[in-house]
Design an enzyme around this catalytic site. Structure first.
Site, PDB file in Angstrom:
ATOM      1  N   CYS A   1       0.818  -1.211   0.000  1.00 11.30           N
ATOM      2  CA  CYS A   1       0.000   0.000   0.000  1.00 11.30           C
ATOM      3  C   CYS A   1       0.853   1.264   0.000  1.00 11.30           C
ATOM      4  O   CYS A   1       0.528   2.256  -0.655  1.00 11.30           O
ATOM      5  CB  CYS A   1      -0.936  -0.005   1.200  1.00 11.30           C
ATOM      6  SG  CYS A   1      -0.089  -0.118   2.809  1.00 11.30           S
TER       7      CYS A   1
ATOM      8  N   HIS B   1      -2.079   1.520   7.167  1.00 10.15           N
ATOM      9  CA  HIS B   1      -2.393   1.473   5.738  1.00 10.15           C
ATOM     10  C   HIS B   1      -2.045   2.802   5.084  1.00 10.15           C
ATOM     11  O   HIS B   1      -2.374   3.874   5.610  1.00 10.15           O
ATOM     12  CB  HIS B   1      -3.878   1.165   5.561  1.00 10.15           C
ATOM     13  CG  HIS B   1      -4.286   0.875   4.149  1.00 10.15           C
ATOM     14  ND1 HIS B   1      -3.554   0.069   3.290  1.00 10.15           N
ATOM     15  CD2 HIS B   1      -5.370   1.279   3.430  1.00 10.15           C
ATOM     16  CE1 HIS B   1      -4.163  -0.002   2.119  1.00 10.15           C
ATOM     17  NE2 HIS B   1      -5.255   0.722   2.179  1.00 10.15           N
TER      18      HIS B   1
ATOM     19  N   ASN C   1      -7.928   4.463  -2.674  1.00  9.63           N
ATOM     20  CA  ASN C   1      -7.335   3.250  -2.120  1.00  9.63           C
ATOM     21  C   ASN C   1      -6.671   2.450  -3.239  1.00  9.63           C
ATOM     22  O   ASN C   1      -6.742   2.820  -4.413  1.00  9.63           O
ATOM     23  CB  ASN C   1      -8.418   2.426  -1.413  1.00  9.63           C
ATOM     24  CG  ASN C   1      -7.847   1.467  -0.394  1.00  9.63           C
ATOM     25  OD1 ASN C   1      -6.641   1.410  -0.165  1.00  9.63           O
ATOM     26  ND2 ASN C   1      -8.714   0.689   0.226  1.00  9.63           N
TER      27      ASN C   1
END
Length: 363
Positions: A156, A299, A326
């Protein structure tokens, strides 16, 4: 103070904390507070069949199938609890509904902890905030590439890094170019020698500021098409002659939502960290959970915009929100995006924010 009130307050705090606890006891805690005869489980088998079809899920053995069905049922309970604790969003069945909490964290998160800033990081200057727009979205201005999918790789941080530089490169050159996350996964191993476990390490996690430091030292990043994403660790194949975007400098934005908004408007999409505890079950709406630890950042995502409010009838008010890009594909959330409340550092979204400037390029 009335003892019954104190007990009720304690019980609420214990249950709410359990919902966002990062331990492996999530399912056990959930079973303590949810009736086994909840109506949403009566059609669990039907829901599981639909889930497998929608997300093309298959399992090698009957034992694995039955195990995943059990996990799926636990996640139905979890989604209902999340819905109760986050009523301004919609929670339910997602592509991650057959994963345990620990599997989800291991495969789809990947932000590492860091106490110190990299050598070249600086604090972003304080910007004026008096004329900020009520709504702003870099997607509407052509500075954001399509939503990507990191797969079951804890990369991520790499997607957050490239997303911020893609926006900065667009502001510097007028060209939107999709940059290579795989270069960062394979080649970026920047460490803080004074802090154990702080190295960027591909699918095993990393930090956006480490990655900006790497890009400064390496000379830049190539296009995605020249170094395609594989979703797994590999040997470094970086070719400096193919660099299309490079970092001029990067800064850390202060924990102030007006300053974050001002930096977003002026400098382009921002690399941010977040506590993803509520994202496994998120489907749509503005997420504004009652309890979400601000310090448990796990994240890396991309902040691309904000809105003045989405009406929340349960709370009888408009809820201003951030727009988050995302890296879990377009079949998660709102076509790959997440909306989270502005105003009180929900889930730590204001706690680790970086802005990057791209060098002018002739490419």
């Amino acid at each position: 103070m009335d003892r019954r009130f104190l007990f009720a307050l304690f019980l609420f705090a214990a249950v709410a904390t359990a919902v966002t606890d990062d331990t492996n006891n999530d399912d056990f805690i959930i079973r303590q507070v949810v009736d086994n005869e909840e109506d949403h489980l009566l059609n669990a088998e039907h829901h599981f069949t639909s889930f497998k079809s929608k997300f093309s899920k298959s399992y090698a053995t009957k034992e694995e199938h039955d195990y995943r069905f059990g996990v799926f049922k636990s996640n139905l309970i979890k989604a209902k609890l999340h819905q109760n604790r986050d009523p301004t969003a919609e929670h339910g069945i997602t592509k991650f509904s057959d994963l345990t909490a620990s599997e989800f964290r291991r495969q789809f998160l990947g932000l590492k902890k860091r106490l110190r800033l990299p050598a070249h990081a600086q604090k972003a200057p304080i910007l004026p905030t008096t004329n900020l727009p009520e709504d702003f979205d870099w997607r509407e201005k052509g500075a954001v590439t399509p939503v990507k999918d990191q797969g079951s790789c804890g990369s991520c941080w790499a997607f957050s890094t490239t997303g911020a530089l893609e926006g900065a490169h667009y502001l510097a050159t007028g060209k939107l170019v999709s940059l290579s996350e795989q270069q960062l996964v394979d080649c970026d191993h920047v460490c803080d020698p004074e802090q154990a476990g702080s190295c960027d390490s591909g699918c095993n996690g990393g930090l956006m500021n480490n990655a900006f430091e790497y890009l400064l030292e390496s000379g830049g990043v190539v296009q995605e098409k020249d170094y395609a994403y594989t979703g797994r660790d590999g040997s470094c194949k970086f070719d400096k002659s193919k660099v299309v975007a490079s970092v001029s400098n990067f800064s850390v934005v202060t924990l102030d939502e007006d300053q974050i908004a001002a930096n977003l408007v002026k400098n382009g999409p921002l690399a941010v960290a977040i506590n993803a505890a509520w994202m496994q079950t998120y489907m749509s709406g503005v997420s504004c959970p009652y309890v979400c630890a601000k310090s448990r950042l796990d994240h890396g995502v991309l902040l691309v915009g904000f809105g003045k409010g989405a009406y929340a009838p349960i709370r009888l008010k408009e809820k201003p929100y951030w727009i988050i890009k995302n890296s879990w594909g377009q079949n998660w959330g709102e076509q790959g995006y997440y909306k989270i409340c502005r105003g009180r550092n929900v889930c730590g979204v204001d706690s680790m924010v970086s802005t990057v400037a791209a060098a002018q390029s002739n490419h």
